[in-house]
Write a protein that holds these residues in place. Structure first.
Motif, PDB file in Angstrom:
ATOM      1  N   ALA A 120       0.695  -1.350   0.003  1.00  0.00           N
ATOM      2  CA  ALA A 120      -0.039   0.084   0.010  1.00  0.00           C
ATOM      3  C   ALA A 120       0.777   1.264  -0.020  1.00  0.00           C
ATOM      4  CB  ALA A 120      -0.719   0.034   1.168  1.00  0.00           C
ATOM      5  N   THR A 121       0.572   2.267  -0.791  1.00  0.00           N
ATOM      6  CA  THR A 121       1.224   3.556  -0.842  1.00  0.00           C
ATOM      7  C   THR A 121      -0.186   4.628  -0.634  1.00  0.00           C
ATOM      8  OG1 THR A 121       2.796   2.773  -2.382  1.00  0.00           O
ATOM      9  CG2 THR A 121       2.454   5.203  -1.870  1.00  0.00           C
ATOM     10  N   GLN A 122       0.035   5.356   0.411  1.00  0.00           N
ATOM     11  CA  GLN A 122      -0.952   6.227   0.850  1.00  0.00           C
ATOM     12  C   GLN A 122      -0.411   7.630   0.272  1.00  0.00           C
ATOM     13  OE1 GLN A 122      -1.869   6.495   4.884  1.00  0.00           O
ATOM     14  NE2 GLN A 122      -1.106   4.393   4.796  1.00  0.00           N
ATOM     15  N   GLY A 123      -1.495   8.435   0.122  1.00  0.00           N
ATOM     16  CA  GLY A 123      -0.909   9.915   0.164  1.00  0.00           C
ATOM     17  C   GLY A 123      -2.123  10.983  -0.746  1.00  0.00           C
ATOM     18  N   PHE A 124      -1.966  12.054  -0.934  1.00  0.00           N
ATOM     19  CA  PHE A 124      -2.882  13.187  -1.565  1.00  0.00           C
ATOM     20  C   PHE A 124      -2.218  13.413  -2.997  1.00  0.00           C
ATOM     21  CE2 PHE A 124      -3.600  13.743   2.812  1.00  0.00           C
ATOM     22  CZ  PHE A 124      -5.079  13.846   2.812  1.00  0.00           C
ATOM     23  N   ARG A 125      -3.389  13.083  -3.956  1.00  0.00           N
ATOM     24  CA  ARG A 125      -2.995  13.119  -5.408  1.00  0.00           C
ATOM     25  C   ARG A 125      -4.037  13.746  -6.261  1.00  0.00           C
ATOM     26  NH1 ARG A 125      -1.696   7.713  -4.573  1.00  0.00           N
ATOM     27  NH2 ARG A 125       0.407   7.458  -3.824  1.00  0.00           N
ATOM     28  N   ASN A 126      -3.807  14.512  -7.153  1.00  0.00           N
ATOM     29  CA  ASN A 126      -4.567  15.068  -8.209  1.00  0.00           C
ATOM     30  C   ASN A 126      -4.751  13.809  -9.232  1.00  0.00           C
ATOM     31  OD1 ASN A 126      -3.036  17.334  -7.554  1.00  0.00           O
ATOM     32  ND2 ASN A 126      -4.650  18.304  -8.369  1.00  0.00           N
ATOM     33  N   ILE A 127      -6.041  13.647  -9.395  1.00  0.00           N
ATOM     34  CA  ILE A 127      -6.263  12.132 -10.048  1.00  0.00           C
ATOM     35  C   ILE A 127      -6.881  12.567 -11.693  1.00  0.00           C
ATOM     36  CG2 ILE A 127      -6.634  11.010  -8.219  1.00  0.00           C
ATOM     37  CD1 ILE A 127      -9.522  11.307  -8.463  1.00  0.00           C
ATOM     38  N   VAL A 128      -6.545  11.520 -12.497  1.00  0.00           N
ATOM     39  CA  VAL A 128      -6.884  11.712 -13.792  1.00  0.00           C
ATOM     40  C   VAL A 128      -8.051  10.882 -14.341  1.00  0.00           C
ATOM     41  CG1 VAL A 128      -6.327  11.763 -16.491  1.00  0.00           C
ATOM     42  CG2 VAL A 128      -4.875  12.890 -14.686  1.00  0.00           C
ATOM     43  N   VAL A 129      -9.214  11.113 -14.827  1.00  0.00           N
ATOM     44  CA  VAL A 129     -10.243  10.134 -15.217  1.00  0.00           C
ATOM     45  C   VAL A 129     -10.770  10.460 -16.413  1.00  0.00           C
ATOM     46  CG1 VAL A 129     -11.045   9.923 -12.675  1.00  0.00           C
ATOM     47  CG2 VAL A 129     -12.286  11.705 -13.786  1.00  0.00           C
ATOM     48  N   ALA A 130     -11.449   9.506 -17.284  1.00  0.00           N
ATOM     49  CA  ALA A 130     -12.413   9.665 -18.122  1.00  0.00           C
ATOM     50  C   ALA A 130     -13.779   9.843 -17.972  1.00  0.00           C
ATOM     51  CB  ALA A 130     -12.063   8.375 -19.239  1.00  0.00           C
ATOM     52  N   CYS A 131     -14.392  10.431 -18.559  1.00  0.00           N
ATOM     53  CA  CYS A 131     -15.570  10.681 -18.156  1.00  0.00           C
ATOM     54  C   CYS A 131     -16.780  10.652 -19.349  1.00  0.00           C
ATOM     55  CB  CYS A 131     -16.174  12.227 -17.929  1.00  0.00           C
ATOM     56  SG  CYS A 131     -14.828  12.643 -16.510  1.00  0.00           S
ATOM     57  N   GLU A 132     -17.982  10.166 -19.225  1.00  0.00           N
ATOM     58  CA  GLU A 132     -18.951   9.805 -20.117  1.00  0.00           C
ATOM     59  C   GLU A 132     -20.189  10.445 -19.383  1.00  0.00           C
ATOM     60  OE1 GLU A 132     -19.329   5.917 -21.457  1.00  0.00           O
ATOM     61  OE2 GLU A 132     -17.402   5.734 -22.468  1.00  0.00           O
ATOM     62  N   ASN A 133     -20.968  11.234 -20.253  1.00  0.00           N
ATOM     63  CA  ASN A 133     -22.222  11.801 -19.790  1.00  0.00           C
ATOM     64  C   ASN A 133     -21.861  12.338 -18.261  1.00  0.00           C
ATOM     65  OD1 ASN A 133     -23.555  10.851 -22.045  1.00  0.00           O
ATOM     66  ND2 ASN A 133     -23.628   9.241 -21.449  1.00  0.00           N
ATOM     67  N   GLY A 134     -20.812  13.029 -17.908  1.00  0.00           N
ATOM     68  CA  GLY A 134     -20.700  13.936 -16.657  1.00  0.00           C
ATOM     69  C   GLY A 134     -20.536  12.835 -15.801  1.00  0.00           C
ATOM     70  N   LEU A 135     -20.027  11.562 -15.931  1.00  0.00           N
ATOM     71  CA  LEU A 135     -19.681  10.702 -14.704  1.00  0.00           C
ATOM     72  C   LEU A 135     -18.255  10.071 -14.993  1.00  0.00           C
ATOM     73  CD1 LEU A 135     -23.277   8.723 -14.446  1.00  0.00           C
ATOM     74  CD2 LEU A 135     -22.194  10.439 -12.956  1.00  0.00           C
ATOM     75  N   PRO A 136     -17.638   9.934 -14.063  1.00  0.00           N
ATOM     76  CA  PRO A 136     -16.124   9.240 -14.253  1.00  0.00           C
ATOM     77  C   PRO A 136     -16.462   7.539 -14.444  1.00  0.00           C
ATOM     78  CG  PRO A 136     -16.483   9.730 -11.827  1.00  0.00           C
ATOM     79  CD  PRO A 136     -17.662  10.263 -12.629  1.00  0.00           C
ATOM     80  N   VAL A 137     -15.801   7.314 -15.471  1.00  0.00           N
ATOM     81  CA  VAL A 137     -15.935   5.802 -15.860  1.00  0.00           C
ATOM     82  C   VAL A 137     -14.534   4.852 -16.126  1.00  0.00           C
ATOM     83  CG1 VAL A 137     -18.087   6.016 -17.056  1.00  0.00           C
ATOM     84  CG2 VAL A 137     -15.948   6.202 -18.281  1.00  0.00           C
ATOM     85  N   HIS A 138     -13.488   5.754 -16.005  1.00  0.00           N
ATOM     86  CA  HIS A 138     -12.151   5.181 -15.783  1.00  0.00           C
ATOM     87  C   HIS A 138     -11.049   5.942 -15.082  1.00  0.00           C
ATOM     88  CE1 HIS A 138      -8.770   3.138 -17.626  1.00  0.00           C
ATOM     89  NE2 HIS A 138      -8.246   4.295 -17.906  1.00  0.00           N
ATOM     90  N   PHE A 139     -10.340   5.317 -14.392  1.00  0.00           N
ATOM     91  CA  PHE A 139      -9.258   5.844 -13.555  1.00  0.00           C
ATOM     92  C   PHE A 139      -8.017   5.645 -14.261  1.00  0.00           C
ATOM     93  CE2 PHE A 139      -5.573   6.075 -10.559  1.00  0.00           C
ATOM     94  CZ  PHE A 139      -5.916   7.099  -9.854  1.00  0.00           C
ATOM     95  N   ASP A 140      -7.618   6.859 -14.986  1.00  0.00           N
ATOM     96  CA  ASP A 140      -6.193   6.744 -15.674  1.00  0.00           C
ATOM     97  C   ASP A 140      -4.896   6.963 -14.893  1.00  0.00           C
ATOM     98  OD1 ASP A 140      -5.298   6.891 -18.730  1.00  0.00           O
ATOM     99  OD2 ASP A 140      -4.134   8.514 -17.798  1.00  0.00           O
TER     100      ASP A 140
END
Length: 146
Positions: A120-140
């Motif tokens: 496990a690695t924990q922290g605070f991060r900015n995240i990148v996602v793919a969205c469809e119809n205003g909803l996140p559907v993939h964590f990049d």
């Protein structure tokens, strides 16, 4: 009078039967995203947490190499798909304006079959996602917040 309502009722019923599959598909991709990447209030956030969560979420047959769990408020994650908490990033992706508390679980090697061992690695991060119809559907990916 009933004769006139028959065709109208038929059109209405057909409309109802055609609309839900599109909504259901979008909703199911978002739910899949949440299953794989969302844990509102984690307990532990250590190696044992990763082993438990990966198994509980069905990510251990075979052992998934890397998976990140995002902690906090679902609304803030959804907001990445709009301008409130997200900006365009590369092709068809969005990066969060704010950092999220995350736990990244990495398979430590060995067999790809259970029992799976994770670091496990924990922290605070900015995240990148793919969205469809205003909803996140993939964590990049995620970036450490400096």
């Amino acid at each position: 009078m009933m004769m006139g309502l028959g065709p109208l009722l038929l059109v209405f019923m057909l409309g109802l039967s055609l609309t839900p599959p599109a909504l259901t598909q979008d909703d199911s991709r978002y739910k899949h995203f949440l299953t794989q990447h969302y844990d509102a209030k984690p307990k532990g956030r250590n190696d044992r947490y990763c082993a438990s969560m990966m198994e509980r979420r069905g990510l251990t047959t075979p052992c998934k190499d890397t998976n990140t769990f995002i902690h906090g408020n679902k609304g803030n994650i959804k907001d990445i798909c709009g301008n409130k908490n997200g900006i365009p990033h590369r092709e068809n992706l969005r990066i969060s304006k704010s950092a999220f508390q995350v736990t990244t679980c990495r398979h430590t090697g060995g067999s790809p079959r259970p029992p799976c061992r994770y670091r496990a690695t924990q922290g605070f991060r900015n995240i990148v996602v793919a969205c469809e119809n205003g909803l996140p559907v993939h964590f990049d990916e995620s970036f450490f917040h400096l």
